[in-house]
Design an enzyme around this catalytic site. Structure first.
Site, PDB file in Angstrom:
ATOM      1  N   THR A   1      12.778   4.493  11.299  1.00 10.20           N
ATOM      2  CA  THR A   1      13.716   3.400  11.558  1.00 10.20           C
ATOM      3  C   THR A   1      13.286   2.164  10.793  1.00 10.20           C
ATOM      4  O   THR A   1      12.123   1.741  10.885  1.00 10.20           O
ATOM      5  CB  THR A   1      13.744   3.090  13.074  1.00 10.20           C
ATOM      6  OG1 THR A   1      14.069   4.294  13.756  1.00 10.20           O
ATOM      7  CG2 THR A   1      14.757   2.010  13.406  1.00 10.20           C
TER       8      THR A   1
ATOM      9  N   GLN B   1       1.322  -9.370  -6.565  1.00 13.25           N
ATOM     10  CA  GLN B   1       0.694 -10.693  -6.778  1.00 13.25           C
ATOM     11  C   GLN B   1       1.421 -11.531  -7.824  1.00 13.25           C
ATOM     12  O   GLN B   1       0.908 -12.572  -8.218  1.00 13.25           O
ATOM     13  CB  GLN B   1      -0.769 -10.503  -7.215  1.00 13.25           C
ATOM     14  CG  GLN B   1      -1.665  -9.858  -6.178  1.00 13.25           C
ATOM     15  CD  GLN B   1      -2.036 -10.786  -5.022  1.00 13.25           C
ATOM     16  OE1 GLN B   1      -1.842 -12.003  -5.093  1.00 13.25           O
ATOM     17  NE2 GLN B   1      -2.571 -10.221  -3.954  1.00 13.25           N
TER      18      GLN B   1
ATOM     19  N   ASN C   1      -4.989  -8.680  -8.366  1.00 12.40           N
ATOM     20  CA  ASN C   1      -5.206  -9.388  -7.104  1.00 12.40           C
ATOM     21  C   ASN C   1      -6.567 -10.063  -7.026  1.00 12.40           C
ATOM     22  O   ASN C   1      -6.752 -10.981  -6.239  1.00 12.40           O
ATOM     23  CB  ASN C   1      -5.024  -8.437  -5.922  1.00 12.40           C
ATOM     24  CG  ASN C   1      -5.705  -7.112  -6.119  1.00 12.40           C
ATOM     25  OD1 ASN C   1      -5.450  -6.403  -7.102  1.00 12.40           O
ATOM     26  ND2 ASN C   1      -6.586  -6.757  -5.215  1.00 12.40           N
TER      27      ASN C   1
ATOM     28  N   CYS D   1     -14.818  -3.419   1.645  1.00 11.52           N
ATOM     29  CA  CYS D   1     -15.756  -3.124   2.719  1.00 11.52           C
ATOM     30  C   CYS D   1     -15.400  -1.762   3.271  1.00 11.52           C
ATOM     31  O   CYS D   1     -14.442  -1.628   4.020  1.00 11.52           O
ATOM     32  CB  CYS D   1     -15.652  -4.195   3.797  1.00 11.52           C
ATOM     33  SG  CYS D   1     -16.961  -4.085   4.993  1.00 11.52           S
TER      34      CYS D   1
ATOM     35  N   THR E   1       0.835  -1.201   0.000  1.00 15.88           N
ATOM     36  CA  THR E   1       0.000   0.000   0.000  1.00 15.88           C
ATOM     37  C   THR E   1       0.871   1.252   0.000  1.00 15.88           C
ATOM     38  O   THR E   1       0.631   2.197  -0.773  1.00 15.88           O
ATOM     39  CB  THR E   1      -0.934  -0.018   1.233  1.00 15.88           C
ATOM     40  OG1 THR E   1      -1.758  -1.183   1.136  1.00 15.88           O
ATOM     41  CG2 THR E   1      -1.795   1.224   1.298  1.00 15.88           C
TER      42      THR E   1
ATOM     43  N   ALA F   1       6.013  -8.772   1.342  1.00 14.73           N
ATOM     44  CA  ALA F   1       6.453 -10.081   1.840  1.00 14.73           C
ATOM     45  C   ALA F   1       5.320 -11.020   2.249  1.00 14.73           C
ATOM     46  O   ALA F   1       5.415 -12.236   2.060  1.00 14.73           O
ATOM     47  CB  ALA F   1       7.412  -9.883   3.016  1.00 14.73           C
ATOM     48  N   HIS F   2       4.228 -10.462   2.798  1.00 12.06           N
ATOM     49  CA  HIS F   2       3.203 -11.377   3.338  1.00 12.06           C
ATOM     50  C   HIS F   2       2.411 -12.103   2.260  1.00 12.06           C
ATOM     51  O   HIS F   2       1.630 -13.003   2.556  1.00 12.06           O
ATOM     52  CB  HIS F   2       2.277 -10.649   4.322  1.00 12.06           C
ATOM     53  CG  HIS F   2       1.271  -9.725   3.726  1.00 12.06           C
ATOM     54  ND1 HIS F   2      -0.064 -10.037   3.661  1.00 12.06           N
ATOM     55  CD2 HIS F   2       1.379  -8.492   3.190  1.00 12.06           C
ATOM     56  CE1 HIS F   2      -0.737  -9.021   3.125  1.00 12.06           C
ATOM     57  NE2 HIS F   2       0.128  -8.075   2.825  1.00 12.06           N
TER      58      HIS F   2
HETATM   59  N1  PLP Z   1      -1.112  -4.430  -4.476  1.00 10.43           N
HETATM   60  C1  PLP Z   1      -1.739  -5.599  -4.680  1.00 10.43           C
HETATM   61  C2  PLP Z   1      -1.885  -6.121  -6.065  1.00 10.43           C
HETATM   62  C3  PLP Z   1      -2.239  -6.332  -3.598  1.00 10.43           C
HETATM   63  O1  PLP Z   1      -2.860  -7.484  -3.797  1.00 10.43           O
HETATM   64  C4  PLP Z   1      -2.077  -5.803  -2.288  1.00 10.43           C
HETATM   65  C5  PLP Z   1      -2.643  -6.517  -1.113  1.00 10.43           C
HETATM   66  O2  PLP Z   1      -3.720  -7.022  -1.131  1.00 10.43           O
HETATM   67  C6  PLP Z   1      -1.404  -4.579  -2.121  1.00 10.43           C
HETATM   68  C7  PLP Z   1      -0.952  -3.929  -3.248  1.00 10.43           C
HETATM   69  C8  PLP Z   1      -1.197  -3.988  -0.773  1.00 10.43           C
HETATM   70  O3  PLP Z   1      -0.177  -4.676  -0.108  1.00 10.43           O
HETATM   71  P1  PLP Z   1      -0.029  -4.599   1.497  1.00 10.43           P
HETATM   72  O4  PLP Z   1      -1.041  -5.531   2.059  1.00 10.43           O
HETATM   73  O5  PLP Z   1       1.370  -5.050   1.729  1.00 10.43           O
HETATM   74  O6  PLP Z   1      -0.242  -3.176   1.885  1.00 10.43           O
END
Ligand code: PLP
Length: 370
Positions: A230, A175, A147, A316, A70, A193-194
């Protein structure tokens, strides 16, 4: 629990956690500090940046650690707009809200914005991107893989167009890790990373050196002055470790096998079920399916009661559930309302896919029978 929402997030890999732990427990110094503890943390950060740069195919000074995908999307759109002061920007209509909402915000501040629509397969036509270019275009964003429907975009072609016109091109690769090569000519791209079994709250962003971009977060001189604050060393190390494991896409065939088996069964055993987005140019994990006469949210709730986690891809906001803007753009509002996203990961099994098919069939007939 059966977890089929791997596009939302993924479980942390044990081996990744193991690499992170020393930076949470013993090497906890601030990497900016000029003493032994600081130097130990700084060493971890340098090594993480080098590992990421090697996979990105860029120089280490071109890698920035941020708080997530994000922030990367916000930095790209707003940072380039702030550096130019005025102009025109192009974004695809199926970007993540991080990019779309940033573009709308820039529009409210006087920037001209073109939202390029996808075709019915969920692909952004590069020729439409080129048609949108104006003499004052300063920025373009088209993601590598969507996504919600998983469609893979023609990012090499788009990056060539942007290079030709001297436009800053941001490619959201959140993605697409291990599936789409990082676009060679992009001005910037980012991973989070997640999404590939790393920790939450950390992204790595490539920004081509010499790019015209202003910081969003001012503070100390961290991240070469582009991102104050940091740096979370443990998370940066975790990102590097997870990226190394995911970048070669060695699990793709296994994941695609589960997804294809699931889609084949759902489409052949359920009437009025439609796959959204092209079946071909698509990440291996994603199945986005609409079910005639059903509300996607109802299906999600029925599956949740059976311990199966899926998503509707809807936003949502302020308590109101709105259907996926991506499915709506490619297949219309009705299909968007009845869409459910199933995303598979390396820890899923064929048995789980079969249990999910049976639960889904029951849910759909129960909802249609009401
Ligand atoms: N961009 C895409 C294509 C995503 O699927 C997502 C997360 O769903 C993001 C950006 C945002 O990533 P983060 O959850 O690390 O803020």
């Amino acid at each position: 629990m059966i977890y089929l929402d791997n596009a939302a997030t993924t479980p942390l890999d044990e081996a990744v956690l193991k690499e992170m732990l020393p930076y949470l427990q013993t090497e906890y110094g601030n990497p900016q500090s000029q003493h032994a503890a600081g130097r130990a943390a700084a060493q971890g950060l340098i090594s993480a940046r080098d590992r990421v740069a090697k996979i990105f195919g860029c120089r280490s000074e071109e890698v920035y650690f941020l708080s997530g995908g994000t922030e990367a999307g916000n930095l790209a759109v707003k940072g380039v707009c702030a550096a130019h002061g005025s102009g025109h920007i192009i974004v695809s209509a199926i970007e993540h809200p991080a990019v779309l909402e940033s573009a709308r915000q820039m529009q409210s501040l006087g920037f001209e914005v073109t939202f390029v629509q996808p075709d019915k397969n969920g692909i952004i036509p590069p020729e439409e991107v080129e048609r949108a270019v104006r003499p004052n275009t300063v920025f373009c964003a088209v993601m590598a893989a969507n996504n919600e429907v998983g469609t893979i975009q023609k990012v090499e072609k788009i990056s060539e167009i942007c290079t030709r016109y001297g436009i800053f091109y941001y490619c959201d690769c959140v993605q697409s890790v291990g599936v789409v090569p990082f676009p060679k000519n992009a001005s910037a791209f980012a991973v989070s990373a997640h999404k590939f079994n790393g920790p939450k709250g950390v992204a790595a962003m490539y920004i081509k050196s010499g790019s015209k971009i202003s910081p969003l977060i001012s503070g100390g001189r961290q991240e070469r002055g582009l991102r104050g604050g940091t740096v979370n060393v443990a998370s940066a190390v975790g990102l590097a470790a997870a990226l190394e494991r995911a970048a070669d896409g060695k699990n793709n065939a296994y994941i695609a096998g589960l997804r294809d088996h699931f889609v084949r069964r759902v489409l052949s055993e359920t009437n009025g079920a439609y796959l959204n987005g092209t079946p071909v140019l698509r990440v291996p994990s994603n199945a986005n399916i609409s079910f005639e006469g059903c509300d996607g949210e109802n299906i999600l709730m029925c599956l949740d009661l059976k311990g199966i986690c899926v998503s509707t891809g809807s936003a949502c906001s302020a308590g109101a559930v709105t259907p996926s803007h991506v499915v709506a753009a490619i297949a219309g509002d009705e299909r968007a309302k009845s869409a459910v996203r199933f995303t598979f990961g390396k820890y899923n099994t064929l048995g789980e896919a079969d249990i999910a098919v049976e639960a889904l069939k029951q849910a759909v007939s129960q909802i249609r029978g009401r």
